[in-house]
Design a protein around this motif. Sequence first.
Motif, PDB file in Angstrom:
ATOM      1  N   TYR A  32       0.862  -1.181   0.000  1.00 15.66           N
ATOM      2  CA  TYR A  32       0.000   0.000   0.000  1.00 15.66           C
ATOM      3  C   TYR A  32       0.890   1.220   0.000  1.00 15.66           C
ATOM      4  N   LEU A  34       1.098   5.639  -0.198  1.00 15.09           N
ATOM      5  CA  LEU A  34       0.352   6.849   0.120  1.00 15.09           C
ATOM      6  C   LEU A  34       1.191   8.084  -0.197  1.00 15.09           C
ATOM      7  N   TYR A  36       1.472  12.150   1.125  1.00 16.62           N
ATOM      8  CA  TYR A  36       1.094  13.127   2.123  1.00 16.62           C
ATOM      9  C   TYR A  36       1.624  14.488   1.679  1.00 16.62           C
ATOM     10  N   GLY A  43       1.366  19.279  10.603  1.00 19.64           N
ATOM     11  CA  GLY A  43       1.667  17.876  10.370  1.00 19.64           C
ATOM     12  C   GLY A  43       1.298  17.476   8.961  1.00 19.64           C
ATOM     13  N   PRO A  44       1.825  16.359   8.482  1.00 19.59           N
ATOM     14  CA  PRO A  44       1.457  15.872   7.144  1.00 19.59           C
ATOM     15  C   PRO A  44      -0.034  15.552   7.073  1.00 19.59           C
ATOM     16  N   PHE A  46      -2.967  13.500   4.768  1.00 17.37           N
ATOM     17  CA  PHE A  46      -3.143  12.459   3.767  1.00 17.37           C
ATOM     18  C   PHE A  46      -3.724  13.048   2.488  1.00 17.37           C
ATOM     19  N   GLN A  97       3.695  -1.297   9.510  1.00 24.84           N
ATOM     20  CA  GLN A  97       4.850  -0.416   9.431  1.00 24.84           C
ATOM     21  C   GLN A  97       4.753   0.473   8.198  1.00 24.84           C
ATOM     22  N   PHE A  98       4.988   1.774   8.414  1.00 22.66           N
ATOM     23  CA  PHE A  98       5.023   2.730   7.316  1.00 22.66           C
ATOM     24  C   PHE A  98       6.451   3.214   7.142  1.00 22.66           C
ATOM     25  N   PHE A 100       8.631   6.259   5.111  1.00 29.01           N
ATOM     26  CA  PHE A 100       8.441   7.525   4.414  1.00 29.01           C
ATOM     27  C   PHE A 100       9.687   7.898   3.620  1.00 29.01           C
TER      28      PHE A 100
ATOM     29  N   MET B  31      -4.605   2.328  17.155  1.00 33.11           N
ATOM     30  CA  MET B  31      -3.189   2.456  16.858  1.00 33.11           C
ATOM     31  C   MET B  31      -2.751   3.926  16.905  1.00 33.11           C
ATOM     32  N   TYR B  35       6.406   9.730  15.741  1.00 35.85           N
ATOM     33  CA  TYR B  35       7.417   9.887  14.710  1.00 35.85           C
ATOM     34  C   TYR B  35       8.332  11.058  15.061  1.00 35.85           C
ATOM     35  N   LEU B  43      10.271  11.162   7.794  1.00 36.88           N
ATOM     36  CA  LEU B  43       9.632  10.835   9.073  1.00 36.88           C
ATOM     37  C   LEU B  43      10.124   9.457   9.521  1.00 36.88           C
ATOM     38  N   LEU B  45       9.743   6.460  12.401  1.00 39.45           N
ATOM     39  CA  LEU B  45       8.903   5.941  13.456  1.00 39.45           C
ATOM     40  C   LEU B  45       9.736   5.673  14.702  1.00 39.45           C
ATOM     41  N   LEU B  92       6.029  14.053  15.973  1.00 37.37           N
ATOM     42  CA  LEU B  92       4.664  13.970  15.458  1.00 37.37           C
ATOM     43  C   LEU B  92       3.948  12.754  16.022  1.00 37.37           C
ATOM     44  N   ARG B  96      -4.011   5.667  13.269  1.00 40.60           N
ATOM     45  CA  ARG B  96      -4.650   4.986  12.149  1.00 40.60           C
ATOM     46  C   ARG B  96      -6.033   4.590  12.622  1.00 40.60           C
ATOM     47  N   TYR B 100      -5.917   2.082   5.875  1.00 41.41           N
ATOM     48  CA  TYR B 100      -4.474   2.214   5.750  1.00 41.41           C
ATOM     49  C   TYR B 100      -4.004   3.642   6.011  1.00 41.41           C
ATOM     50  N   GLU B 101      -4.931   4.599   5.926  1.00 44.28           N
ATOM     51  CA  GLU B 101      -4.494   5.982   6.048  1.00 44.28           C
ATOM     52  C   GLU B 101      -4.108   6.307   7.478  1.00 44.28           C
ATOM     53  N   GLN B 102      -3.060   7.098   7.607  1.00 43.12           N
ATOM     54  CA  GLN B 102      -2.649   7.606   8.902  1.00 43.12           C
ATOM     55  C   GLN B 102      -2.869   9.099   8.929  1.00 43.12           C
ATOM     56  N   TYR B 103      -3.224   9.566  10.095  1.00 40.89           N
ATOM     57  CA  TYR B 103      -3.463  10.991  10.290  1.00 40.89           C
ATOM     58  C   TYR B 103      -2.477  11.498  11.323  1.00 40.89           C
ATOM     59  N   PHE B 104      -1.971  12.686  11.042  1.00 38.34           N
ATOM     60  CA  PHE B 104      -0.905  13.235  11.865  1.00 38.34           C
ATOM     61  C   PHE B 104      -1.371  14.462  12.641  1.00 38.34           C
ATOM     62  N   GLY B 105      -0.779  14.621  13.802  1.00 30.80           N
ATOM     63  CA  GLY B 105      -0.955  15.853  14.538  1.00 30.80           C
ATOM     64  C   GLY B 105      -0.114  16.958  13.926  1.00 30.80           C
TER      65      GLY B 105
END
Lengths: 110, 113
Positions: A32, A34, A36, A43-44, A46, A97-98, A100, B31, B35, B43, B45, B92, B96, B100-105
Amino acid sequence: DQQVKQNSPSLSVQEGRISILNCDYTNSMFDYFLWYKKYPAEGPTFLISISSIKDKNEDGRFTVFLNKSAKHLSLHIVPSQPGDSAVYFCAASAGNQFYFGTGTSLTVIP
Amino acid sequence: SAVISQKPSRDICQRGTSLTIQCQVDSQVTMMFWYRQQPGQSLTLIATANQGSEATYESGFVIDKFPISRPNLTFSTLTVSNMSPEDSSIYLCSVRTGGYEQYFGPGTRLTVT
């Protein structure tokens, strides 16, 4: 070891033209991908994603292309607008795990 | 999606001190992640914050340096301990929500002098 690479740290494009941001990866287990977008002091956020079972995903002005054999993906923005000026990160996922890339700073010139 | 806030937004700290960063999410999420983005870098983790159990740290990061709490499904803290200038970075929080999308502060910009 950088598993996701964005080899262009910056890109400048005229307003109205196409912006193409590139990303390469090394791990064939990624399933997958993505993109950003990040503005300074934020912050980033999506933008768009694509599963490894597809080769294209489109959302308005944004299209992501995936070439699995080349382990390459790209983000096309057309037409580019000054508000698109930001840093763009690609990310790849395997399980939870992502990974970047280092980002490409896009400047759209009015 | 999820709305994520972080406190503080930025801080300047002395070498040898510690800073605790808070992350609040507007909905319950399973989850949560922390980061780091060092200048000119991608970024990276640090750890996955698990609710009700210890955080899972990535290679190169240890609990003594980056202790994490996750008391419930909407909140987490990351402490940067015994800071040095090399810890200057943007930290950061990310969640999730099921896909699959992650959202960030918005991030916490830390400068260590």
